[in-house]
Scaffold this active site. Structure first.
Site, PDB file in Angstrom:
ATOM      1  N   SER A   9       0.833  -1.203   0.000  1.00 22.24           N
ATOM      2  CA  SER A   9       0.000   0.000   0.000  1.00 22.24           C
ATOM      3  C   SER A   9       0.872   1.259   0.000  1.00 22.24           C
ATOM      4  CB  SER A   9      -0.883  -0.005   1.249  1.00 22.24           C
ATOM      5  OG  SER A   9      -0.066  -0.054   2.406  1.00 22.24           O
ATOM      6  N   CYS A  71       2.634  -6.942   1.805  1.00 20.84           N
ATOM      7  CA  CYS A  71       1.702  -6.200   2.654  1.00 20.84           C
ATOM      8  C   CYS A  71       0.819  -7.237   3.343  1.00 20.84           C
ATOM      9  CB  CYS A  71       0.865  -5.286   1.765  1.00 20.84           C
ATOM     10  SG  CYS A  71      -0.451  -4.427   2.626  1.00 20.84           S
TER      11      CYS A  71
HETATM   12  N1  DGL Z   1       2.305  -2.444   5.128  1.00 18.59           N
HETATM   13  C1  DGL Z   1       0.973  -2.944   5.232  1.00 18.59           C
HETATM   14  C2  DGL Z   1       0.924  -4.254   5.968  1.00 18.59           C
HETATM   15  O1  DGL Z   1       1.893  -4.996   6.000  1.00 18.59           O
HETATM   16  C3  DGL Z   1      -0.106  -2.084   5.790  1.00 18.59           C
HETATM   17  C4  DGL Z   1      -0.032  -0.649   5.746  1.00 18.59           C
HETATM   18  C5  DGL Z   1      -1.373  -0.045   5.544  1.00 18.59           C
HETATM   19  O2  DGL Z   1      -2.178   0.048   6.490  1.00 18.59           O
HETATM   20  O3  DGL Z   1      -1.618   0.336   4.408  1.00 18.59           O
HETATM   21  O4  DGL Z   1      -0.088  -4.597   6.525  1.00 18.59           O
END
Ligand code: DGL
Length: 272
Positions: A9, A71
């Site tokens: 994201s 993510c």
């Molecule tokens: N980096 C993302 C994850 O590993 C989330 C960040 C977001 O909330 O967009 O969950």
């Protein structure tokens, strides 16, 4: 042949890309951050699925044969649907992999007493994906989890090192120990959280081991490539990295340079 796509994201997936590149420097990579629409952690299932599918399609159109959802929120909310519903229609030979299974697989080797704490975004925690996967891989383990809605905004706004961050680190870590004081392993189930690692370790103060995902995902990808020589042959090997963002590239370049600890040049794209 095409590059390996790495999607997040925002900036968090760079903590995964960094370790993947260390382990597998020979491949070409495209990193895509949907910064204009981040964070995903507080968005609904339908929206995270729709945005993630747009990103995956875009990376496929750029020649990627393999895409890593770097993510947890996208892995929790969109991966299964994309693998089961969309991939067979788009191209059954392409692959999309996530970060949650490689993390869970590693837990069995790390925890001694089976009490696992998971910290993640509200979306990841409310999906129950960690609880479900840990119960599958390690049925004797007990999982407690706490959503940390303030941690991604602290990282995205460059406040991860500020005294204000201490308050929110203490808050969520102590909520976890209040639920289960015997936790011996804490999973940082969000790819943004490694930037808060020093503060988190300080707050945990030796009560548990803190696990970050980058090296685990990198090792799992190396293993995947070894077991799938057909996919390995379809991934180009020029050692390059291309950075794409849906936000203004100057903003991305500045923050991504901090994550990657090297200069980064990005281009803006639109996801539809
Ligand atoms: N980096 C993302 C994850 O590993 C989330 C960040 C977001 O909330 O967009 O969950």
């Amino acid at each position: 042949m095409g590059p390996i796509g790495v999607f997040d994201s925002g900036y968090g997936g760079l903590t995964i890309l960094k370790e993947i590149r260390k382990a597998l420097p020979e491949y070409d990579y495209i990193y895509l951050g949907d910064n204009a629409r981040a964070p995903y952690g507080t968005r609904s299932f339908d929206v995270v699925y729709e945005f993630t599918l747009q990103a995956v399609r875009n990376l496929f159109e750029r020649g990627c044969e393999l895409v890593i959802l770097a993510c947890n929120t996208a892995s929790a909310k969109a991966l299964r649907s994309i693998q089961q519903k969309d991939l067979p229609k788009i191209d059954p030979d392409k692959r999309v992999l996530g970060v949650i299974i490689p993390t869970v697989e590693a837990l069995a080797k790390v925890s001694k007493n089976g009490n696992i704490g998971v910290l993640g975004t509200p979306g990841t925690i409310s999906s129950g994906t960690y609880d479900i996967e840990i119960a599958k891989f390690c049925p004797a383990f007990r999982t407690v989890s706490v959503a940390c809605p303030m941690w991604v905004p602290l990282v995205e706004n460059k406040e991860y090192d500020s005294p204000g961050a201490d308050y929110f680190v203490r808050k969520y870590v102590e909520e976890l120990f209040a639920e289960e004081p015997e936790i011996d392993t804490i999973v940082l189930g969000c790819t943004h959280y490694p930037l808060l690692l020093d503060k988190i370790e300080k707050q945990v103060a030796g009560r548990a081991r803190v696990i970050t995902q980058g090296a685990l995902v990198a090792a799992s990808l190396a293993d995947y490539m070894e077991r799938h020589p057909d996919m390995d042959a379809r991934c180009s090997k020029g050692g390059s990295v291309t950075y794409l963002t849906t936000e203004h590239p100057d903003k991305f370049t500045d923050m991504a340079g901090i994550f990657m600890e090297e200069p980064v040049h990005a281009s803006r794209i639109e996801l539809i």
